[in-house]
Design an enzyme around this catalytic site. Structure first.
Site, PDB file in Angstrom:
ATOM      1  N   ARG A  66      29.468  99.174  48.023  1.00 40.76           N
ATOM      2  CA  ARG A  66      30.023 100.499  48.326  1.00 40.76           C
ATOM      3  C   ARG A  66      29.720 101.526  47.245  1.00 40.76           C
ATOM      4  O   ARG A  66      29.691 102.722  47.506  1.00 40.76           O
ATOM      5  CB  ARG A  66      31.518 100.390  48.626  1.00 40.76           C
ATOM      6  CG  ARG A  66      31.786  99.728  49.988  1.00 40.76           C
ATOM      7  CD  ARG A  66      33.257  99.520  50.244  1.00 40.76           C
ATOM      8  NE  ARG A  66      33.874  98.650  49.267  1.00 40.76           N
ATOM      9  CZ  ARG A  66      33.960  97.323  49.353  1.00 40.76           C
ATOM     10  NH1 ARG A  66      33.455  96.710  50.397  1.00 40.76           N
ATOM     11  NH2 ARG A  66      34.545  96.616  48.422  1.00 40.76           N
ATOM     12  N   GLU A 103      37.911  85.378  39.636  1.00 40.34           N
ATOM     13  CA  GLU A 103      39.134  84.576  39.658  1.00 40.34           C
ATOM     14  C   GLU A 103      38.819  83.093  39.883  1.00 40.34           C
ATOM     15  O   GLU A 103      39.405  82.220  39.272  1.00 40.34           O
ATOM     16  CB  GLU A 103      40.060  85.090  40.766  1.00 40.34           C
ATOM     17  CG  GLU A 103      41.425  84.443  40.741  1.00 40.34           C
ATOM     18  CD  GLU A 103      42.370  85.036  41.768  1.00 40.34           C
ATOM     19  OE1 GLU A 103      43.468  84.484  41.908  1.00 40.34           O
ATOM     20  OE2 GLU A 103      42.013  86.027  42.436  1.00 40.34           O
TER      21      GLU A 103
END
Length: 178
Positions: A66, A103
């Site tokens: 994006r 993560e």
């Protein structure tokens, strides 16, 4: 018309779609694609994200994916070039790579080694500042290639994730904080 007086943060709140339980249960995802699809909203986003940096950059870097939307529109609007910072394995020429922790694992970003002339002033744009890993890796790549990062612009900052703390000393401009 009320839209003429709304702040950029209000515009983002009004146009962004909220998707509950995405990408996992309990997460409320703000989808910016309706903001990009709105011609007035998109123009205001692009103008607002570059305004604090006008006159300080030679090149705009966009992060996959994006960030490409923002960077290409901002580069066109400001008459500058655009640099793509890609995910691993998508660039055909000699690259520089920077890995960073996610993560649950690791990711790598790449840039063509010769796309940033030494001393080029670069503005980095992306849609969201979350944990800061992607933007931190991007700034390291630009600097290793010889560029000078003048700032980072994002549409939305997820403050609870502390990403700004992973970018100490960086001039960061976020249009909306949640």
């Amino acid at each position: 018309m009320q839209f003429e007086t709304e702040s950029i943060s209000q515009l983002i709140d009004r146009l962004a779609a909220v998707v509950p339980d995405y990408p996992e249960p309990g997460v409320s995802f703000k989808d910016l694609t309706p903001v990009f699809a709105d011609p007035v909203g998109f123009r205001r986003i692009v103008d607002s994200i570059v305004d604090p940096f006008r006159g300080t950059f030679d090149l705009i870097a966009g992060l996959e994916a994006r960030g490409f939307i923002l960077a290409s529109a901002a580069a066109y609007a400001t008459g500058t070039g655009m640099l793509t910072i890609r995910k691993k394995g998508k660039l055909p020429r000699e690259i520089l790579a920077e890995s960073y922790q996610l993560e649950y694992g690791e990711a790598t970003l790449e840039v063509h080694r010769d796309d940033i002339p030494s001393g080029t002033r670069v503005l980095v744009l992306d849609d969201v500042l979350a944990t800061g890993g992607t933007l931190n890796a991007s700034t390291k790549l630009i600097e290793r290639a010889g560029g000078v990062v003048v700032g980072i612009g994002v549409v939305m900052e997820l403050e609870d994730l502390g990403g700004r703390g992973r970018l100490p000393g960086r001039h960061i401009h976020s249009l909306s904080a949640v």
